[in-house]
Motif scaffolding. Structure first.
Motif, PDB file in Angstrom:
ATOM      1  N   HIS A  49      51.005   2.653  -3.668  1.00  0.00           N
ATOM      2  CA  HIS A  49      49.624   2.779  -4.400  1.00  0.00           C
ATOM      3  C   HIS A  49      50.209   1.546  -5.264  1.00  0.00           C
ATOM      4  CE1 HIS A  49      46.057   5.229  -3.757  1.00  0.00           C
ATOM      5  NE2 HIS A  49      47.638   6.308  -2.286  1.00  0.00           N
ATOM      6  N   VAL A  50      51.417   1.530  -5.872  1.00  0.00           N
ATOM      7  CA  VAL A  50      52.391   0.891  -7.046  1.00  0.00           C
ATOM      8  C   VAL A  50      53.578  -0.145  -6.860  1.00  0.00           C
ATOM      9  CG1 VAL A  50      53.683   1.240  -8.940  1.00  0.00           C
ATOM     10  CG2 VAL A  50      51.972   3.040  -8.258  1.00  0.00           C
ATOM     11  N   GLY A  51      54.052   0.904  -5.336  1.00  0.00           N
ATOM     12  CA  GLY A  51      55.033  -0.407  -5.071  1.00  0.00           C
ATOM     13  C   GLY A  51      56.179  -0.399  -4.585  1.00  0.00           C
ATOM     14  N   ALA A  52      57.179  -1.152  -4.578  1.00  0.00           N
ATOM     15  CA  ALA A  52      58.518  -0.858  -4.447  1.00  0.00           C
ATOM     16  C   ALA A  52      59.795  -1.285  -5.258  1.00  0.00           C
ATOM     17  CB  ALA A  52      58.676  -1.288  -3.128  1.00  0.00           C
ATOM     18  N   GLN A  53      59.067  -1.653  -6.336  1.00  0.00           N
ATOM     19  CA  GLN A  53      60.226  -1.822  -7.644  1.00  0.00           C
ATOM     20  C   GLN A  53      60.485  -1.164  -8.095  1.00  0.00           C
ATOM     21  OE1 GLN A  53      60.271  -5.743  -7.345  1.00  0.00           O
ATOM     22  NE2 GLN A  53      59.094  -5.411  -5.794  1.00  0.00           N
ATOM     23  N   ARG A  54      61.290  -1.530  -9.182  1.00  0.00           N
ATOM     24  CA  ARG A  54      62.564  -0.658 -10.006  1.00  0.00           C
ATOM     25  C   ARG A  54      61.465   0.424 -10.487  1.00  0.00           C
ATOM     26  NH1 ARG A  54      67.803  -3.858 -12.688  1.00  0.00           N
ATOM     27  NH2 ARG A  54      68.991  -4.150 -10.918  1.00  0.00           N
ATOM     28  N   GLY A  55      60.832  -0.139 -11.911  1.00  0.00           N
ATOM     29  CA  GLY A  55      59.789   0.929 -12.070  1.00  0.00           C
ATOM     30  C   GLY A  55      59.120   1.321 -11.294  1.00  0.00           C
ATOM     31  N   ALA A  56      58.115   1.060  -9.719  1.00  0.00           N
ATOM     32  CA  ALA A  56      58.040   1.834  -9.435  1.00  0.00           C
ATOM     33  C   ALA A  56      59.329   3.560  -8.227  1.00  0.00           C
ATOM     34  CB  ALA A  56      57.703   1.236  -7.793  1.00  0.00           C
ATOM     35  N   GLY A  57      60.380   2.884  -8.793  1.00  0.00           N
ATOM     36  CA  GLY A  57      61.011   3.657  -7.793  1.00  0.00           C
ATOM     37  C   GLY A  57      61.685   5.161  -8.725  1.00  0.00           C
ATOM     38  N   ALA A  58      60.908   4.732 -10.779  1.00  0.00           N
ATOM     39  CA  ALA A  58      61.448   5.036 -11.213  1.00  0.00           C
ATOM     40  C   ALA A  58      60.458   5.941 -11.476  1.00  0.00           C
ATOM     41  CB  ALA A  58      61.722   4.583 -12.605  1.00  0.00           C
ATOM     42  N   LEU A  59      59.360   5.858 -11.635  1.00  0.00           N
ATOM     43  CA  LEU A  59      57.855   6.647 -11.291  1.00  0.00           C
ATOM     44  C   LEU A  59      58.042   7.526 -10.750  1.00  0.00           C
ATOM     45  CD1 LEU A  59      54.957   7.289 -11.890  1.00  0.00           C
ATOM     46  CD2 LEU A  59      54.168   6.219 -10.771  1.00  0.00           C
ATOM     47  N   ALA A  60      58.566   7.477  -8.553  1.00  0.00           N
ATOM     48  CA  ALA A  60      58.807   8.599  -8.064  1.00  0.00           C
ATOM     49  C   ALA A  60      59.502   9.024  -8.433  1.00  0.00           C
ATOM     50  CB  ALA A  60      59.119   7.605  -6.779  1.00  0.00           C
ATOM     51  N   TRP A  61      61.117   8.702  -8.827  1.00  0.00           N
ATOM     52  CA  TRP A  61      61.774  10.104  -9.270  1.00  0.00           C
ATOM     53  C   TRP A  61      61.628  10.915 -10.419  1.00  0.00           C
ATOM     54  CZ3 TRP A  61      64.464  12.433 -13.213  1.00  0.00           C
ATOM     55  CH2 TRP A  61      65.721  12.844 -12.618  1.00  0.00           C
ATOM     56  N   VAL A  62      60.255  10.541 -11.043  1.00  0.00           N
ATOM     57  CA  VAL A  62      59.620  11.519 -12.415  1.00  0.00           C
ATOM     58  C   VAL A  62      58.451  11.765 -11.644  1.00  0.00           C
ATOM     59  CG1 VAL A  62      58.127  11.730 -14.151  1.00  0.00           C
ATOM     60  CG2 VAL A  62      59.983   9.921 -14.290  1.00  0.00           C
ATOM     61  N   LEU A  63      58.780  12.029 -10.717  1.00  0.00           N
ATOM     62  CA  LEU A  63      57.310  12.949  -9.987  1.00  0.00           C
ATOM     63  C   LEU A  63      57.742  13.836  -9.004  1.00  0.00           C
ATOM     64  CD1 LEU A  63      54.793  10.272  -9.130  1.00  0.00           C
ATOM     65  CD2 LEU A  63      54.107  11.895 -11.064  1.00  0.00           C
ATOM     66  N   ALA A  64      59.232  13.674  -8.583  1.00  0.00           N
ATOM     67  CA  ALA A  64      59.716  14.174  -7.619  1.00  0.00           C
ATOM     68  C   ALA A  64      60.415  15.042  -8.145  1.00  0.00           C
ATOM     69  CB  ALA A  64      60.713  13.662  -5.892  1.00  0.00           C
ATOM     70  N   LEU A 191      67.447  -0.895  -2.466  1.00  0.00           N
ATOM     71  CA  LEU A 191      67.593  -2.233  -3.318  1.00  0.00           C
ATOM     72  C   LEU A 191      66.979  -1.482  -4.175  1.00  0.00           C
ATOM     73  CD1 LEU A 191      70.606  -3.283  -3.517  1.00  0.00           C
ATOM     74  CD2 LEU A 191      68.948  -5.836  -3.342  1.00  0.00           C
ATOM     75  N   ARG A 192      66.055  -2.096  -4.422  1.00  0.00           N
ATOM     76  CA  ARG A 192      64.850  -1.608  -5.722  1.00  0.00           C
ATOM     77  C   ARG A 192      64.305  -0.843  -6.281  1.00  0.00           C
ATOM     78  NH1 ARG A 192      64.540  -6.313  -7.999  1.00  0.00           N
ATOM     79  NH2 ARG A 192      64.973  -8.260  -7.499  1.00  0.00           N
ATOM     80  N   PHE A 193      63.343   0.371  -4.771  1.00  0.00           N
ATOM     81  CA  PHE A 193      63.351   1.219  -5.415  1.00  0.00           C
ATOM     82  C   PHE A 193      63.984   2.392  -5.478  1.00  0.00           C
ATOM     83  CE2 PHE A 193      61.113   5.043  -3.749  1.00  0.00           C
ATOM     84  CZ  PHE A 193      60.161   4.642  -4.214  1.00  0.00           C
ATOM     85  N   GLY A 194      64.958   2.700  -4.900  1.00  0.00           N
ATOM     86  CA  GLY A 194      66.481   3.406  -4.743  1.00  0.00           C
ATOM     87  C   GLY A 194      67.096   2.888  -6.271  1.00  0.00           C
ATOM     88  N   TRP A 195      66.943   2.011  -7.177  1.00  0.00           N
ATOM     89  CA  TRP A 195      67.248   1.773  -8.109  1.00  0.00           C
ATOM     90  C   TRP A 195      67.443   2.818  -8.578  1.00  0.00           C
ATOM     91  CZ3 TRP A 195      66.431   1.716 -13.528  1.00  0.00           C
ATOM     92  CH2 TRP A 195      67.724   0.692 -13.993  1.00  0.00           C
TER      93      TRP A 195
END
Length: 321
Positions: A49-64, A191-195
């Protein structure tokens, strides 16, 4: 800190450490297995729904992570006494001292007995490097490095964040560390999603790693450990693993680091420590640093609690005079 809070904190610390020592990690229905599935579902949804960039990875971290931390904080408020079982259970969950010792002994025992094939297999369970071609010294070095590094990740980091934030703090640290192990790799996928996962884990480990390094130094060859920390840590890729492993290797008087194969590619890593080559004894000595370090931390926490407990009597006596 109120007097009762200082004493309660020490009791909870001791209870969590004892629970880990007696029970170890859950053999069935481990909470981290469930968290791993939750994190995988969050990752898939965010990527879609969002993508695989740094911001998406940060959002995923918050939700997880944050919903579980919020749940821990809420559970503590259900009853006046609820903080006791919640905090102790969460510290027990966050600690991995007995599990680390079991994994380390499963490497040291066959290595000592000359069963190199089994020692290679078992060290491969806890390190990411290729182990098929390692000789006995290479297996021992990999095992010793892993024990030293995980002394922070599985023990002292959890103790530090429990002292700072109670059970919720220990939970935050453990889940962040787990996501770093899942998303923090420098691969095309992460590389970006896990930053964010990697950087948050670095931040949470900033102080605990240095306290772990200092603990190792105090309990081993102190001068050598501090010298290795100063001269070698900065050359290591990880800002937190470098101080921990350099000080630990120096404290043990063992030479670690050097070349290793990762995913089929040879990497020339900086040296760690100095002294004799690693062997089964160095793996066990690294475990000894952790065990004695936990006792040192508990003793220091208990000492602080006693000082806080005595302050009203000391100040009262002074005021009366």
């Amino acid at each position: 800190m109120p007097i009762s809070a200082a004493v309660i904190l020490v009791i909870k610390l001791a209870a969590g450490v004892l629970a880990d020592r007696l029970l170890g990690e859950a053999r069935r229905f481990h909470p981290l297995v469930g968290f791993g599935r939750w994190a995988a579902a969050i990752e898939a949804a965010v990527r879609h729904h969002v993508g695989a960039q740094r911001g998406a990875g940060a959002l995923a971290w918050v939700l997880a992570v944050l919903p579980w931390v919020a749940l821990a904080l809420w559970l503590r408020t259900l009853q006046p006494w609820a903080h006791w079982p919640v905090d102790i259970a969460l510290l027990y969950f966050a600690l991995g001292g007995r599990s680390l010792a079991e994994h380390a002994e499963a490497i040291a025992a066959p290595l000592e007995a000359g069963d190199l094939a089994r020692a290679r297999t078992r060290v491969g369970w806890i390190v990411s490097r290729d182990t098929a071609a390692l000789d006995a010294t290479g297996v021992a070095a990999a095992g010793t490095e892993s024990v030293l590094e995980n002394g922070n990740d599985a023990v002292f980091g959890a103790l530090f964040w429990f002292i700072v934030g109670g059970g919720a703090g220990a939970l935050l640290f453990r889940l962040a560390n787990t996501l770093d192990a899942s998303w923090g790799y420098r691969t095309p996928r992460y590389l970006r999603f896990g930053w964010a996962a990697a950087r948050i884990d670095d931040l949470l480990n900033l102080l605990p790693a240095r306290l772990t390094a200092l603990t190792y130094a105090l309990l081993g060859r102190t001068r050598r450990a501090l010298a290795c920390w100063r001269s070698q840590a900065a050359a290591w890729d990880s800002p937190n693993a470098g101080p921990v492993m350099a000080a630990g290797a120096g404290a043990l008087g063992v030479a670690l680091g050097g070349p290793a194969i990762y995913h089929g590619r040879l990497e020339q890593r900086p040296p760690l420590g100095e002294g004799r080559p690693a062997d089964a004894a160095s793996i066990r000595a690294a475990l000894g640093l952790i065990r004695h370090g936990v006792l040192l931390w508990l003793a220091l926490a208990g000492g602080v609690a006693l000082v806080v407990l005595a302050l009203p009597f000391l100040t009262g006596a002074t005021g009366h005079a």
